[in-house]
Write a protein that holds these residues in place. Structure first.
Motif, PDB file in Angstrom:
ATOM      1  N   ALA A  92    -105.191  77.708  63.610  1.00 41.81           N
ATOM      2  CA  ALA A  92    -104.450  78.927  63.977  1.00 41.81           C
ATOM      3  C   ALA A  92    -105.122  79.700  65.115  1.00 41.81           C
ATOM      4  O   ALA A  92    -104.633  80.754  65.508  1.00 41.81           O
ATOM      5  CB  ALA A  92    -104.297  79.823  62.751  1.00 41.81           C
ATOM      6  N   VAL A 121    -103.953  85.617  66.241  1.00 39.50           N
ATOM      7  CA  VAL A 121    -104.188  86.012  64.856  1.00 39.50           C
ATOM      8  C   VAL A 121    -105.350  86.998  64.768  1.00 39.50           C
ATOM      9  O   VAL A 121    -105.238  88.068  64.145  1.00 39.50           O
ATOM     10  CB  VAL A 121    -104.447  84.781  63.953  1.00 39.50           C
ATOM     11  CG1 VAL A 121    -104.830  85.203  62.539  1.00 39.50           C
ATOM     12  CG2 VAL A 121    -103.223  83.868  63.932  1.00 39.50           C
ATOM     13  N   ASP A 170     -99.315  82.542  57.829  1.00 38.51           N
ATOM     14  CA  ASP A 170     -98.311  81.781  58.549  1.00 38.51           C
ATOM     15  C   ASP A 170     -97.440  81.189  57.450  1.00 38.51           C
ATOM     16  O   ASP A 170     -97.893  80.310  56.715  1.00 38.51           O
ATOM     17  CB  ASP A 170     -98.972  80.683  59.388  1.00 38.51           C
ATOM     18  CG  ASP A 170     -97.981  79.924  60.235  1.00 38.51           C
ATOM     19  OD1 ASP A 170     -96.787  80.266  60.236  1.00 38.51           O
ATOM     20  OD2 ASP A 170     -98.404  78.966  60.904  1.00 38.51           O
ATOM     21  N   ASP A 171     -96.226  81.695  57.314  1.00 40.71           N
ATOM     22  CA  ASP A 171     -95.401  81.456  56.132  1.00 40.71           C
ATOM     23  C   ASP A 171     -96.200  81.965  54.931  1.00 40.71           C
ATOM     24  O   ASP A 171     -96.563  83.115  54.907  1.00 40.71           O
ATOM     25  CB  ASP A 171     -94.987  79.992  56.009  1.00 40.71           C
ATOM     26  CG  ASP A 171     -94.016  79.576  57.114  1.00 40.71           C
ATOM     27  OD1 ASP A 171     -93.139  80.396  57.473  1.00 40.71           O
ATOM     28  OD2 ASP A 171     -94.139  78.444  57.616  1.00 40.71           O
ATOM     29  N   MET A 197     -95.944  85.279  61.730  1.00 42.39           N
ATOM     30  CA  MET A 197     -97.181  85.687  61.077  1.00 42.39           C
ATOM     31  C   MET A 197     -96.986  87.070  60.482  1.00 42.39           C
ATOM     32  O   MET A 197     -96.358  87.929  61.082  1.00 42.39           O
ATOM     33  CB  MET A 197     -98.321  85.715  62.092  1.00 42.39           C
ATOM     34  CG  MET A 197     -99.605  86.229  61.507  1.00 42.39           C
ATOM     35  SD  MET A 197    -100.967  86.418  62.673  1.00 42.39           S
ATOM     36  CE  MET A 197    -100.358  87.641  63.771  1.00 42.39           C
TER      37      MET A 197
END
Length: 139
Positions: free
Chosen positions: A77, A82, A44-45, A1
């Protein structure tokens, strides 16, 4: 992340699913242009999975503090750190900006938000009552 501070409207519109409603073009541009307004996206990516916005607020007898305006994490997620990472990064921005503190309001039964903010170092203060003016409806 990874977490990025957003300065372009296109990135916000690409993350529209993280907002309560589709971002408004004029409001997005105004938010991004205002000094002391911050919007961070967690990726995320290359997929946006989280968002936090904050606004620096200054008062003559208090100085400047950061208001956590909104926090959102995509359902897939959640429970992966996060939200805590976003809050922590906004707090770091607030420290660098010279803010003396940071605050947020949430519903007393929003256990996920309360847990996130506490994990990120927030202390609970006395409850308060929120009063609201609906300026569009004319009330």
């Amino acid at each position: 992340m990874r977490i990025e501070r957003i300065t372009r409207a296109a990135a916000i519109h690409a993350a529209a699913e993280l907002f309560d409603a589709p971002p408004l073009t004029e409001a997005t541009e105004r938010f991004l242009a205002a000094e002391g307004h911050h919007l961070l996206l967690a990726y995320d990516d290359d997929r946006p999975v989280g968002m936090i916005s904050g606004v620096e607020m200054t008062h003559p007898d208090k100085g400047t503090e950061m208001f956590v305006y909104e926090l959102s994490v995509a359902p897939e997620a959640r429970r992966r750190g996060v939200a805590t990472a976003l809050v922590t990064e906004l707090a770091a921005i607030a420290r660098r900006a010279g803010c003396y503190g940071m605050w947020v309001g949430t519903e007393p039964d929003n256990t996920a938000a309360l847990a996130t903010y506490r994990r990120a170092g927030a202390d609970e203060e006395a409850p308060f009552t929120l009063l609201n003016w609906d300026l569009i409806a004319g009330r």
